[in-house]
Design a protein around this motif. Structure first.
Motif, mmCIF file in Angstrom:
data_model
loop_
_atom_site.group_PDB
_atom_site.id
_atom_site.type_symbol
_atom_site.label_atom_id
_atom_site.label_comp_id
_atom_site.label_asym_id
_atom_site.label_seq_id
_atom_site.Cartn_x
_atom_site.Cartn_y
_atom_site.Cartn_z
ATOM 1 N N GLU A 75 0.878 -1.175 0.000
ATOM 2 C CA GLU A 75 0.000 0.000 0.000
ATOM 3 C C GLU A 75 0.909 1.217 0.000
ATOM 4 O O GLU A 75 1.875 1.270 0.765
ATOM 5 N N GLY A 76 0.685 2.160 -0.829
ATOM 6 C CA GLY A 76 1.574 3.310 -0.935
ATOM 7 C C GLY A 76 2.617 3.064 -2.020
ATOM 8 O O GLY A 76 2.585 2.048 -2.715
ATOM 9 N N GLU A 77 3.516 4.006 -2.106
ATOM 10 C CA GLU A 77 4.508 3.885 -3.188
ATOM 11 C C GLU A 77 5.886 3.735 -2.592
ATOM 12 O O GLU A 77 6.160 4.233 -1.497
ATOM 13 N N ILE A 78 6.746 3.034 -3.346
ATOM 14 C CA ILE A 78 8.068 2.756 -2.754
ATOM 15 C C ILE A 78 9.196 3.209 -3.678
ATOM 16 O O ILE A 78 9.016 3.324 -4.894
ATOM 17 N N LEU A 79 10.300 3.429 -3.029
ATOM 18 C CA LEU A 79 11.476 3.892 -3.757
ATOM 19 C C LEU A 79 12.678 3.174 -3.141
ATOM 20 O O LEU A 79 12.824 3.137 -1.923
ATOM 21 N N VAL A 80 13.489 2.553 -4.024
ATOM 22 C CA VAL A 80 14.668 1.818 -3.518
ATOM 23 C C VAL A 80 15.914 2.485 -4.085
ATOM 24 O O VAL A 80 15.942 2.871 -5.256
ATOM 25 N N VAL A 86 21.663 6.334 -4.984
ATOM 26 C CA VAL A 86 21.187 6.420 -6.373
ATOM 27 C C VAL A 86 19.933 5.555 -6.484
ATOM 28 O O VAL A 86 19.932 4.393 -6.064
ATOM 29 N N ILE A 87 18.878 6.158 -7.020
ATOM 30 C CA ILE A 87 17.602 5.442 -7.079
ATOM 31 C C ILE A 87 17.702 4.279 -8.058
ATOM 32 O O ILE A 87 18.120 4.450 -9.211
ATOM 33 N N LEU A 88 17.344 3.083 -7.505
ATOM 34 C CA LEU A 88 17.411 1.882 -8.333
ATOM 35 C C LEU A 88 16.065 1.647 -9.013
ATOM 36 O O LEU A 88 16.010 1.364 -10.196
ATOM 37 N N SER A 89 15.073 1.716 -8.278
ATOM 38 C CA SER A 89 13.733 1.541 -8.841
ATOM 39 C C SER A 89 12.732 2.290 -7.974
ATOM 40 O O SER A 89 12.973 2.487 -6.769
ATOM 41 N N ASN A 90 11.674 2.716 -8.618
ATOM 42 C CA ASN A 90 10.655 3.427 -7.819
ATOM 43 C C ASN A 90 9.289 3.360 -8.471
ATOM 44 O O ASN A 90 9.165 3.126 -9.657
ATOM 45 N N SER A 91 8.299 3.531 -7.596
ATOM 46 C CA SER A 91 6.932 3.613 -8.125
ATOM 47 C C SER A 91 6.395 5.029 -7.939
ATOM 48 O O SER A 91 5.215 5.285 -8.054
ATOM 49 N N VAL A 92 7.294 5.945 -7.530
ATOM 50 C CA VAL A 92 6.861 7.321 -7.316
ATOM 51 C C VAL A 92 7.169 8.108 -8.570
ATOM 52 O O VAL A 92 8.329 8.176 -8.994
ATOM 53 N N PHE A 95 10.044 10.875 -9.048
ATOM 54 C CA PHE A 95 11.467 10.518 -8.908
ATOM 55 C C PHE A 95 11.878 9.642 -10.093
ATOM 56 O O PHE A 95 11.124 8.754 -10.502
ATOM 57 N N GLN A 96 13.123 9.875 -10.568
ATOM 58 C CA GLN A 96 13.599 9.136 -11.737
ATOM 59 C C GLN A 96 14.664 8.142 -11.308
ATOM 60 O O GLN A 96 15.411 8.381 -10.355
ATOM 61 N N LYS A 97 14.680 7.057 -11.986
ATOM 62 C CA LYS A 97 15.732 6.050 -11.780
ATOM 63 C C LYS A 97 17.074 6.734 -12.006
ATOM 64 O O LYS A 97 17.229 7.516 -12.937
ATOM 65 N N GLY A 98 18.094 6.439 -11.191
ATOM 66 C CA GLY A 98 19.426 7.022 -11.382
ATOM 67 C C GLY A 98 19.575 8.359 -10.677
ATOM 68 O O GLY A 98 20.672 8.864 -10.502
ATOM 69 N N GLN A 99 18.479 8.891 -10.236
ATOM 70 C CA GLN A 99 18.520 10.176 -9.513
ATOM 71 C C GLN A 99 19.122 9.949 -8.123
ATOM 72 O O GLN A 99 19.041 8.834 -7.586
ATOM 73 N N GLN A 100 19.701 10.978 -7.578
ATOM 74 C CA GLN A 100 20.336 10.875 -6.259
ATOM 75 C C GLN A 100 19.324 11.364 -5.201
ATOM 76 O O GLN A 100 18.672 12.389 -5.398
ATOM 77 N N ILE A 101 19.202 10.612 -4.081
ATOM 78 C CA ILE A 101 18.306 11.098 -3.023
ATOM 79 C C ILE A 101 19.054 12.105 -2.168
ATOM 80 O O ILE A 101 20.293 12.176 -2.224
ATOM 81 N N GLN A 102 18.341 12.843 -1.396
ATOM 82 C CA GLN A 102 18.958 13.902 -0.578
ATOM 83 C C GLN A 102 20.000 13.303 0.356
ATOM 84 O O GLN A 102 19.764 12.252 0.979
ATOM 85 N N ASN A 103 21.123 14.006 0.445
ATOM 86 C CA ASN A 103 22.232 13.485 1.215
ATOM 87 C C ASN A 103 21.918 13.310 2.700
ATOM 88 O O ASN A 103 22.331 12.332 3.315
#
Ligand SMILES: Nc1ncnc2c1ncn2[C@@H]1O[C@H](COP(=O)(O)OP(=O)(O)OP(=O)(O)O)[C@@H](O)[C@H]1O
Ligand SMILES: [Mg+2]
Length: 463
Positions: A75-80, A86-92, A95-103
């Protein structure tokens, strides 16, 4: 209805009361719902995140098929993301794959800590709650997950709850308004009637009466007003009767005085004897006048409660002897015997002078209205009272006169009573005096046979 009438006051009070109760209540209900729903969302997201963390740690690294499966079951959306953020996969979507999350998030997770935050999608303005979990594979920080849950639903829910609360508050206030209108009408209607009635009474319409429907305080106020108008009416009637009686009673002796004085002034008499008889009449009429004035004065003082009593121990036996001695000559003139029956009476704590006045009036009446026979004065103790009866064998009082015998100026035969020098106030004085002494006076009589007056006095008066 008056602007500052009871309706407005009541309405205002009710309104303030309702607002004071309903507004905080609405606020509290709103807060409780918000807390409960937020708490539930927080719990759900955290539980999902924990489950997901376990699954991912056991199946690391995750291929996109597994991720899709996981994201469809969550339930909800996930981001790995990996250990570098570096984003590997996401359902949000944003956010784009390969993007960097906040430090700073990465730093927290690297330390193995969890966190939760709020997030607002800048494009859609949708609000989210999200939690972060580190992925520790074989004791090494290997990345992390974010689980997002939209809180827009909560907001929508809260919005509709708030709407309901506002509708219920407005509904309650409307109800309160109608209720206030109903209650204040119910309360103010009899009050307005009473106001009108009292104004009528003040104008002198003393027959005014209010229709009383309720049995509450307002009803008893209405009854009190009705009683007041009745009492005032009685008072007015009595006062007019009294004034008529007084002027009538004054007129007779005054006309005698004037007539005989005129005869003397114009020398309309034959001899000294006739002159003397005129002067006797003048003297008697003057006495009658002064007695009348004295009695009236006494009565009015007694009715106003202005008579002062002097309490002391009174020897009733002695008092009876003294009174009968006073009227003895008068009785002897009519050949009447006065018999006194009394035995061992205790002294009573009362006003002796006033008791003497009562007895004197009764004895004088007995002598005045008895032609032959005797007068018996009997005194006895009965419980906490002394009963004194004055019984005669005189003319008696007709039954129809008995209820009025203690009224002022009530005389059975006016002319006869006048012959006796009576003004018709003696028994009224007796009645008021006995009342003042906390006692009672009663009369029994048989017309043509005799009369008995019975005075009952308490042994002691509690003051
Ligand atoms: N013992 C009695 N026997 C018969 N009638 C009486 C007796 N006592 C009073 N009455 C009647 O009651 C009337 C009222 O008595 P009350 O003593 O008040 O007045 P009064 O005797 O006429 O005048 P006064 O004021 O001088 O006493 C009398 O006029 C008389 O008709
Ligand atoms: Mg009298």
């Amino acid at each position: 209805m008056k602007v500052n009438g009871i309706f407005l006051k009541l309405g205002f009070i009710m309104m303030v009361l309702f607002l004071v109760i309903l507004l905080p209540l609405g606020f509290i209900i709103d807060r409780i719902f918000l807390e409960v729903y937020s708490e539930q969302v927080h719990q759900n997201v955290n539980q999902h995140a924990d489950k997901l963390k376990n699954t991912l740690e056991n199946n690391f690294p995750v291929d996109s098929k597994a991720f899709d499966y996981l994201s469809s079951t969550t339930e909800g959306e996930i981001l790995v993301f990996d250990e570098k953020g570096v984003i590997l996969s996401n359902s949000v979507l944003e956010f784009q794959k390969g993007q960097q999350i906040q430090n700073d998030f990465l730093q927290i997770l690297r330390k193995g800590k969890y966190f939760d935050r709020g997030y607002k999608n800048p494009e859609t303005n949708e609000e989210f709650f999200f939690v972060g979990r580190p992925l520790i594979v074989e004791g090494k920080f290997s990345g992390g997950i974010f689980v997002f849950s939209s809180i827009d639903k909560i907001h929508q829910l809260m919005h509709s709850i708030r709407n309901w609360i506002i509708v219920s508050i407005i509904g309650s206030i409307m109800l309160a308004l109608f209720y206030t209108l109903f209650v204040s009408r119910k309360i103010s209607k009899p009050l307005i009637l009473m106001e009108r009635a009292t104004r009528e009474i003040a104008k002198g319409n003393l027959t005014t009466q209010i229709k009383i429907k309720s049995n509450d305080e307002i009803g008893s106020l209405g009854k009190a007003i009705n009683k007041l108008s009745l009492e005032l009416n009685n008072y007015r009637t009595n006062r007019s009767e009294l004034l008529a009686n007084i002027s009538h009673e004054l007129r007779t002796p005054i006309s005698y005085l004037k007539g005989y004085a005129h005869l003397i002034k114009t020398h309309q008499y034959y001899d000294e004897k006739e002159l003397e008889s005129y002067s006797i009449i003048i003297e008697n009429e003057s006495d009658r006048l002064s007695k009348l004035i004295q009695d009236l004065f006494e009565l009015s003082k007694m009715e106003e409660g202005k008579v002062k009593l002097y309490y002391q121990m009174v020897d009733i036996e002695e008092l009876i002897d003294l009174t009968s001695r006073k009227v003895k000559v008068k009785a002897q003139k009519k050949d009447l015997e006065i018999l006194i029956i009394k035995n061992d009476l205790p002294s009573i704590y009362s006003d002796g002078t006033r008791i003497h006045q009562v007895l004197l009036n009764l004895l004088e009446n007995a002598i005045n209205y008895t032609e032959k026979g005797r007068i018996v004065v009997k005194a006895e103790q009965k419980n906490e009272f002394i009963l004194i009866t004055v019984k005669d064998t005189g003319t008696g009082i007709p039954e129809e006169d008995l209820p009025f015998i203690f009224d002022r100026f009530h005389r059975v035969e006016k002319s006869r009573s006048r012959e006796m020098g009576g003004t018709g106030l003696g028994l009224a004085v007796v009645y008021e005096l006995v009342k003042l002494l906390h006692g009672t006076v009663t009369v029994t009589s048989k017309y043509g046979y005799g009369t008995e007056f019975c005075v009952s006095l308490p042994l002691s008066i509690e003051q």
